[in-house]
Design a protein around this motif. Structure first.
Motif, PDB file in Angstrom:
ATOM      1  N   TRP A 140      -5.286   8.798  -2.033  1.00 37.07           N
ATOM      2  CA  TRP A 140      -4.753   7.442  -1.955  1.00 37.07           C
ATOM      3  C   TRP A 140      -4.937   6.936  -0.477  1.00 37.07           C
ATOM      4  O   TRP A 140      -5.408   5.727  -0.276  1.00 37.07           O
ATOM      5  N   PRO A 141      -4.839   7.606   0.596  1.00 36.06           N
ATOM      6  CA  PRO A 141      -4.936   7.118   1.797  1.00 36.06           C
ATOM      7  C   PRO A 141      -6.360   6.678   2.018  1.00 36.06           C
ATOM      8  O   PRO A 141      -6.588   5.720   2.900  1.00 36.06           O
ATOM      9  N   GLU A 158       3.354   3.628   5.837  1.00 38.40           N
ATOM     10  CA  GLU A 158       4.316   4.457   5.761  1.00 38.40           C
ATOM     11  C   GLU A 158       5.346   4.226   6.879  1.00 38.40           C
ATOM     12  O   GLU A 158       6.633   4.516   6.836  1.00 38.40           O
ATOM     13  N   ASP A 182      -6.297   4.202   9.206  1.00 42.31           N
ATOM     14  CA  ASP A 182      -4.790   4.795   9.092  1.00 42.31           C
ATOM     15  C   ASP A 182      -3.860   3.596   8.259  1.00 42.31           C
ATOM     16  O   ASP A 182      -2.619   3.661   8.486  1.00 42.31           O
ATOM     17  N   TYR A 209      -2.829   3.764   5.239  1.00 36.96           N
ATOM     18  CA  TYR A 209      -1.635   4.034   4.477  1.00 36.96           C
ATOM     19  C   TYR A 209      -0.553   4.809   5.506  1.00 36.96           C
ATOM     20  O   TYR A 209       0.593   4.401   5.347  1.00 36.96           O
ATOM     21  N   LEU A 210      -1.128   5.328   6.419  1.00 36.04           N
ATOM     22  CA  LEU A 210      -0.150   6.136   7.346  1.00 36.04           C
ATOM     23  C   LEU A 210       0.897   5.158   8.183  1.00 36.04           C
ATOM     24  O   LEU A 210       1.804   5.296   8.302  1.00 36.04           O
ATOM     25  N   ALA A 260      -6.936   3.296   0.441  1.00 41.52           N
ATOM     26  CA  ALA A 260      -6.216   2.150   1.378  1.00 41.52           C
ATOM     27  C   ALA A 260      -7.077   1.907   2.561  1.00 41.52           C
ATOM     28  O   ALA A 260      -7.319   0.859   2.679  1.00 41.52           O
ATOM     29  N   SER A 261      -7.832   3.030   3.039  1.00 43.03           N
ATOM     30  CA  SER A 261      -8.563   2.662   4.407  1.00 43.03           C
ATOM     31  C   SER A 261      -9.808   1.922   3.794  1.00 43.03           C
ATOM     32  O   SER A 261     -10.369   1.106   4.594  1.00 43.03           O
ATOM     33  N   TRP A 283       0.768  -1.056  -0.154  1.00 46.21           N
ATOM     34  CA  TRP A 283       0.010  -0.116   0.057  1.00 46.21           C
ATOM     35  C   TRP A 283       0.711   1.314   0.022  1.00 46.21           C
ATOM     36  O   TRP A 283       0.174   2.481  -0.291  1.00 46.21           O
TER      37      TRP A 283
END
Length: 408
Positions: free
Chosen positions: A264-265, A282, A276, A278-279, A268-269, A106
């Motif tokens: 994009w986040p 990362e 969270d 994507y966060l 992903a969610s 992701w």
């Protein structure tokens, strides 16, 4: 009676080459000549390192079942793009025993692997062959568009040398490995060129695609906002018209790019069911450098520097940021125009705000290449040649440090 000697074949070839490089042909020939020459250099360097590494049994992250130069060119992050191209994204995030999210696909956006997947289906080629081909052709396009962008805001001298410094840079080899970098560069440079030429629909189209290629497109939205303000101020002073048929597209494109840059986040969610996703993905890459951290904007550089160098590191970051502000306020940089200035400054701020600086930082600086058209790099031919030699000299060093000891 004195006779005039016929020009030799070598002299005619040299004359043609000088004509190509000095832009006496169309706006794409000169940058393609530069690109082709740079690919010879990068290919020789990469192939040499591949042969040396293979002969000595060095470890590197390419696929070893069928080791080849193509699989070598599909190392490191390219393996994540290969996973996405062949299997898509996970609907459940991988976690460790404590429930912390582990590095996963992701973190990588879908346009590059989707295009490679489509071409793999059409051609029957492997990910490595198709991925390298797509990246290399996109790198050629990025050189052409960068040339035209700098030409639009500067002159042919600046455009030629900026393109050469970009193509022969220490990270120039990344323009032909199976990464999404060259595609992002093509799209972002194209978006900036379209913005300078006031083709707002093109800015929106290229920017939206770029937003799903790699992070950082919010900087292009900032460039659109700067463009809007500049045109509005000029119109208010009676310097040029700014009719509503232009104002509305600029406002719409800016809003669309901002939304795309933040999308994009959300994707992903929704797919993983974790707000969270994507966060957390990362941040999973941060653990090996600074331990497990909670994210706060504008702190990553200070966290990294403080962890490894203590108070000295914090001071170093302050000096770097002050130098960046000084650089962006120089007259020669401002002469590149508000769009280039706005984009590059916003992109630099984005890196400081969200990125943990480590060995991939040189790669992430590549979208700032339009700055290579400033006096700091190309004011004189001697200065430009010096920077060119520095780039070529550092490229093999970067290949060793990034492709073998770390990962770019």
């Amino acid at each position: 009676m004195t006779s005039v000697a016929e020009p030799t074949r070598a002299s005619r070839t040299g004359t043609r080459l000088r004509a190509l490089l000095h832009g006496r042909h169309s706006g794409w020939t000169a940058p393609l000549v530069v690109w082709a020459a740079s690919r010879v250099v990068s290919t020789v360097l990469l192939a040499t390192m591949y042969l040396v590494a293979t002969a000595n049994g060095w470890h590197f992250a390419s696929h070893r079942e069928h080791a080849s130069f193509l699989t070598f060119s599909g190392s490191w992050d390219a393996s994540a793009y290969r996973t996405i191209a062949e299997h898509g994204y996970p609907t459940t995030l991988p976690t460790d025993a404590a429930g912390h999210v582990l590095p996963n696909a992701w973190a990588f956006l879908p346009v590059f692997p989707a295009l490679v997947r489509a071409l793999m289906t059409l051609t029957g080629g492997s990910f490595w062959a198709v991925g390298v081909a797509v990246a290399t052709l996109a790198g050629a396009g990025a050189c052409v568009v960068l040339y035209r962008l700098v030409l639009a805001v500067g002159c042919s001298h600046r455009a030629r040398w900026a393109t050469a410094l970009f193509a022969f840079a220490p990270t120039g080899f990344l323009l032909q490995v199976a990464y999404a970098e060259s595609m992002l560069l093509l799209l972002v440079f194209g978006g900036l060129l379209a913005l300078v030429r006031r083709r707002y629909a093109v800015v929106g189209a290229l920017g939206v695609v770029a937003a799903f290629t790699k992070p950082g497109v919010l900087a292009l939205a900032v460039a659109v906002a700067v463009h809007l303000v500049v045109r509005w101020v000029r119109a208010s002073r009676g310097q040029e018209p700014f009719p509503w048929r232009d104002r509305v597209p600029v406002l719409v494109v800016g809003a669309v790019l901002a939304a795309a840059g933040l999308a994009w986040p959300v994707v992903a969610s929704v797919v993983t069911g974790r707000p969270d996703a994507y966060l957390d993905t990362e941040l999973s890459w941060w653990v090996g450098y600074v331990g497990r951290q909670h994210f706060a904007p504008l702190t990553p550089w200070f966290v990294m520097a403080g962890t490894w160098l203590g108070p000295l590191g914090i001071g170093l970051v302050v000096v770097v940021l002050a130098a960046a502000v000084w650089f962006w306020t120089r007259r020669s940089v401002r002469a590149l125009g508000p769009e280039v200035l706005g984009f590059t400054a916003a992109y630099g701020l984005y890196l400081v705000a969200v990125f943990l600086p480590q060995q991939s930082l040189p790669r992430l600086l590549m979208p700032m290449a339009p700055l290579l058209g400033s006096d700091a790099f190309v004011r004189t031919r001697r200065r430009a040649v010096t920077w060119l030699l520095v780039g070529v000299g550092l490229q093999p060093v970067a290949i060793v440090l990034l492709w073998f000891l770390g990962y770019p």
